[in-house]
Design a protein around this motif. Structure first.
Motif, PDB file in Angstrom:
ATOM      1  N   GLY A 264      -1.977  -7.705  15.842  1.00 28.34           N
ATOM      2  CA  GLY A 264      -1.479  -8.410  14.671  1.00 28.34           C
ATOM      3  C   GLY A 264      -0.540  -7.579  13.832  1.00 28.34           C
ATOM      4  O   GLY A 264       0.487  -8.061  13.381  1.00 28.34           O
ATOM      5  N   HIS A 265      -0.876  -6.326  13.581  1.00 25.62           N
ATOM      6  CA  HIS A 265      -0.047  -5.431  12.786  1.00 25.62           C
ATOM      7  C   HIS A 265      -0.119  -4.039  13.401  1.00 25.62           C
ATOM      8  O   HIS A 265      -1.161  -3.630  13.931  1.00 25.62           O
ATOM      9  N   ALA A 266       0.970  -3.298  13.304  1.00 23.94           N
ATOM     10  CA  ALA A 266       0.988  -1.920  13.778  1.00 23.94           C
ATOM     11  C   ALA A 266       0.236  -1.031  12.799  1.00 23.94           C
ATOM     12  O   ALA A 266       0.091  -1.331  11.615  1.00 23.94           O
ATOM     13  N   SER A 267      -0.263   0.116  13.324  1.00 15.77           N
ATOM     14  CA  SER A 267      -1.052   1.025  12.490  1.00 15.77           C
ATOM     15  C   SER A 267      -0.257   1.546  11.309  1.00 15.77           C
ATOM     16  O   SER A 267      -0.776   1.685  10.199  1.00 15.77           O
ATOM     17  N   GLU A 268       1.038   1.827  11.523  1.00 17.07           N
ATOM     18  CA  GLU A 268       1.831   2.359  10.416  1.00 17.07           C
ATOM     19  C   GLU A 268       2.019   1.329   9.302  1.00 17.07           C
ATOM     20  O   GLU A 268       2.163   1.683   8.128  1.00 17.07           O
ATOM     21  N   ASP A 269       2.015   0.017   9.661  1.00 14.56           N
ATOM     22  CA  ASP A 269       2.109  -1.017   8.628  1.00 14.56           C
ATOM     23  C   ASP A 269       0.795  -1.175   7.880  1.00 14.56           C
ATOM     24  O   ASP A 269       0.777  -1.525   6.703  1.00 14.56           O
ATOM     25  N   LEU A 270      -0.325  -0.914   8.570  1.00 17.75           N
ATOM     26  CA  LEU A 270      -1.630  -1.068   7.940  1.00 17.75           C
ATOM     27  C   LEU A 270      -1.941   0.057   6.967  1.00 17.75           C
ATOM     28  O   LEU A 270      -2.756  -0.110   6.058  1.00 17.75           O
ATOM     29  N   ALA A 271      -1.319   1.225   7.147  1.00 22.05           N
ATOM     30  CA  ALA A 271      -1.633   2.373   6.301  1.00 22.05           C
ATOM     31  C   ALA A 271      -1.361   2.068   4.836  1.00 22.05           C
ATOM     32  O   ALA A 271      -2.195   2.324   3.962  1.00 22.05           O
ATOM     33  N   GLY A 272      -0.190   1.493   4.529  1.00 27.73           N
ATOM     34  CA  GLY A 272       0.123   1.172   3.146  1.00 27.73           C
ATOM     35  C   GLY A 272      -0.796   0.103   2.577  1.00 27.73           C
ATOM     36  O   GLY A 272      -1.186   0.171   1.400  1.00 27.73           O
ATOM     37  N   VAL A 273      -1.155  -0.882   3.398  1.00 27.96           N
ATOM     38  CA  VAL A 273      -2.042  -1.950   2.934  1.00 27.96           C
ATOM     39  C   VAL A 273      -3.405  -1.393   2.546  1.00 27.96           C
ATOM     40  O   VAL A 273      -3.941  -1.671   1.465  1.00 27.96           O
ATOM     41  N   PHE A 274      -3.999  -0.561   3.420  1.00 26.47           N
ATOM     42  CA  PHE A 274      -5.316  -0.015   3.131  1.00 26.47           C
ATOM     43  C   PHE A 274      -5.276   0.977   1.970  1.00 26.47           C
ATOM     44  O   PHE A 274      -6.237   1.073   1.198  1.00 26.47           O
ATOM     45  N   SER A 275      -4.184   1.728   1.846  1.00 29.22           N
ATOM     46  CA  SER A 275      -4.068   2.645   0.706  1.00 29.22           C
ATOM     47  C   SER A 275      -4.096   1.859  -0.599  1.00 29.22           C
ATOM     48  O   SER A 275      -4.793   2.244  -1.557  1.00 29.22           O
ATOM     49  N   ALA A 276      -3.351   0.754  -0.668  1.00 31.20           N
ATOM     50  CA  ALA A 276      -3.346  -0.068  -1.879  1.00 31.20           C
ATOM     51  C   ALA A 276      -4.721  -0.652  -2.162  1.00 31.20           C
ATOM     52  O   ALA A 276      -5.178  -0.693  -3.314  1.00 31.20           O
ATOM     53  N   LEU A 277      -5.416  -1.100  -1.117  1.00 32.13           N
ATOM     54  CA  LEU A 277      -6.753  -1.663  -1.303  1.00 32.13           C
ATOM     55  C   LEU A 277      -7.741  -0.603  -1.792  1.00 32.13           C
ATOM     56  O   LEU A 277      -8.589  -0.870  -2.654  1.00 32.13           O
ATOM     57  N   LEU A 278      -7.653   0.606  -1.266  1.00 36.97           N
ATOM     58  CA  LEU A 278      -8.559   1.669  -1.704  1.00 36.97           C
ATOM     59  C   LEU A 278      -8.240   2.105  -3.133  1.00 36.97           C
ATOM     60  O   LEU A 278      -9.154   2.448  -3.899  1.00 36.97           O
ATOM     61  N   ILE A 279      -6.967   2.092  -3.509  1.00 31.27           N
ATOM     62  CA  ILE A 279      -6.617   2.401  -4.899  1.00 31.27           C
ATOM     63  C   ILE A 279      -7.229   1.358  -5.835  1.00 31.27           C
ATOM     64  O   ILE A 279      -7.817   1.696  -6.868  1.00 31.27           O
ATOM     65  N   SER A 280      -7.131   0.078  -5.451  1.00 23.83           N
ATOM     66  CA  SER A 280      -7.720  -0.980  -6.267  1.00 23.83           C
ATOM     67  C   SER A 280      -9.238  -0.863  -6.313  1.00 23.83           C
ATOM     68  O   SER A 280      -9.853  -1.074  -7.354  1.00 23.83           O
TER      69      SER A 280
END
Length: 395
Positions: A264-280
């Protein structure tokens, strides 16, 4: 006078004939020019059609020479693999039926042994009642026979347990083979569709990231698995293939190590998504009356004023928090979704967003399944990649 009129009329008639001839010539010339223009357009269209036909002929020749033979070879190879897997499934099914028959036979033997033991008990009672002189000898023989029957019964119970374990193992193998067949069938359908339609394969159809899940608490294993797969779906990923294998602990009932192959998504695209979620997520950590970050977490203002309904978090944030809450309830667990890695020990709950090189390093060192070793390695990461959510998990 009459002559003058006739001369004038002849002149007028001549002029009209000259004018009519000129109009006819002009119309003929215009019609000729129009025909020439149409001929030019038809010639151009013919040239375009010839060029397109040559291109189509060349493309069809390339498809016949390159694409179709390669597709035919791949289909033959994949068809052979599918047939082999189907044969394995049929063999496993036959073996399961055989083992089920043996289990029924062993159950029947166990029932027979129990009946024989009761009969020998009755014989023992009769022998002791009939004679007292030889009672000790007869009693010893009966006791020996009963002991032997007890050993046989215990051996039968052990065999039954082994048969049940083997049956469960074969069922797990059958599940994995069925999962692999579905995965292979999907890959074949995607390849054939892409080849026939001429479009490239969609990126989401391929395996783009891996995942892992393990917990020491077998009573939380199913709940944790449900929360994990919910988080995967909320992150707009799909499970392409999953496997389960036993842990290094030889004790029966030890938790399984589950591996996921995600698309569904490449690992490099997921890194920014998970970083934002962990910040929240980390912004919920209380500190001196305000919400302050821990090791790279963002700073935000105090909570929502009283009387105002809080805004519900997005689906992906809520799913990640549910997964982390479940991990916090475990005494030891590891969860990985692409670049995201969460580790729970008895004392800590750590999350990290790894780069591709860091993921390969941890995998080569085989620390993904060891919470204590993984915690030590995660502590070495730069501060902007690591989130300590121990306090958040206890809140």
């Amino acid at each position: 006078m009459t002559t003058v009129i006739l001369v004038v009329m002849c002149v007028v008639v001549g002029a009209l004939e000259l004018y009519a001839g000129k109009q006819s010539r002009d119309q003929a010339n215009a019609f000729t020019r129009r025909i020439d223009e149409l001929n030019d357009q038809v010639t151009k269209q013919n040239n375009v059609l010839v060029t397109v036909g040559e291109q189509l002929t060349a493309e069809l020749s390339r498809v016949k020479q390159d694409v179709l033979p390669a597709l035919d070879n791949r289909l033959r190879q994949n068809t052979g693999q599918v047939e082999e897997l189907a044969g394995l499934v049929h063999q496993a099914d036959d073996y399961l039926r055989t083992q089920a028959g043996r289990l029924r036979e062993l159950e029947q033997q166990r029932i027979t042994l129990a009946a024989l033991r009761r009969k020998l008990g009755e014989v023992e009672t009769s022998v002791r009642a009939v004679t007292r002189a030889h009672g000790e000898s007869a009693s010893g023989k009966v006791d020996a026979a009963l002991d032997r029957l007890g050993e046989l019964e215990r051996g039968g119970a052990e065999i039954l347990e082994l048969q049940r374990t083997l049956t469960r193992t074969l069922e797990d193998v059958e599940d994995v083979v069925a999962e692999l067949l579905r995965f292979t069938e999907g890959e074949l359908d995607d390849t054939v569709t892409a080849a026939l339609t001429g479009r490239p394969r969609a990126h989401g159809d391929a395996v783009t990231a891996t995942g892992r899940l393990w917990t020491r608490d077998d009573q939380l294993e199913e709940i944790l698995s449900e929360m994990y797969e919910r988080c995967v779906r909320a992150s707009r990923l799909n499970v392409r293939f999953r496997t389960a294998e036993g842990s290094d602990d030889p004790a029966p009932g030890s938790p399984e190590r589950r591996r996921y192959f995600l698309g569904g998504h490449a690992s490099e695209d997921l890194a920014g998504v998970f970083s934002a979620l962990l910040i929240s997520t980390g912004a919920d950590l209380p500190h001196n009356g305000t919400h302050e970050s821990k090791r790279g977490l963002a700073r935000v203002e105090p909570g929502v004023p009283s009387g105002v309904e809080p805004v519900r978090p997005p689906e992906d944030e809520a799913a990640l928090k549910s997964l982390l809450r479940t991990l916090a309830e475990c005494s030891g667990a590891v969860a990985q979704i692409g670049p995201l890695m969460a580790v729970r020990t008895r004392d800590e709950l750590l999350c990290a967003v790894l780069t591709a090189a860091q993921s390969l390093e941890l995998e080569s060192d085989e620390v993904f399944w060891d919470p204590a070793a993984a915690t030590v390695r995660l502590r070495r990461l730069p501060s902007h990649q690591l989130w300590d959510l121990t306090g958040w998990g206890r809140a």
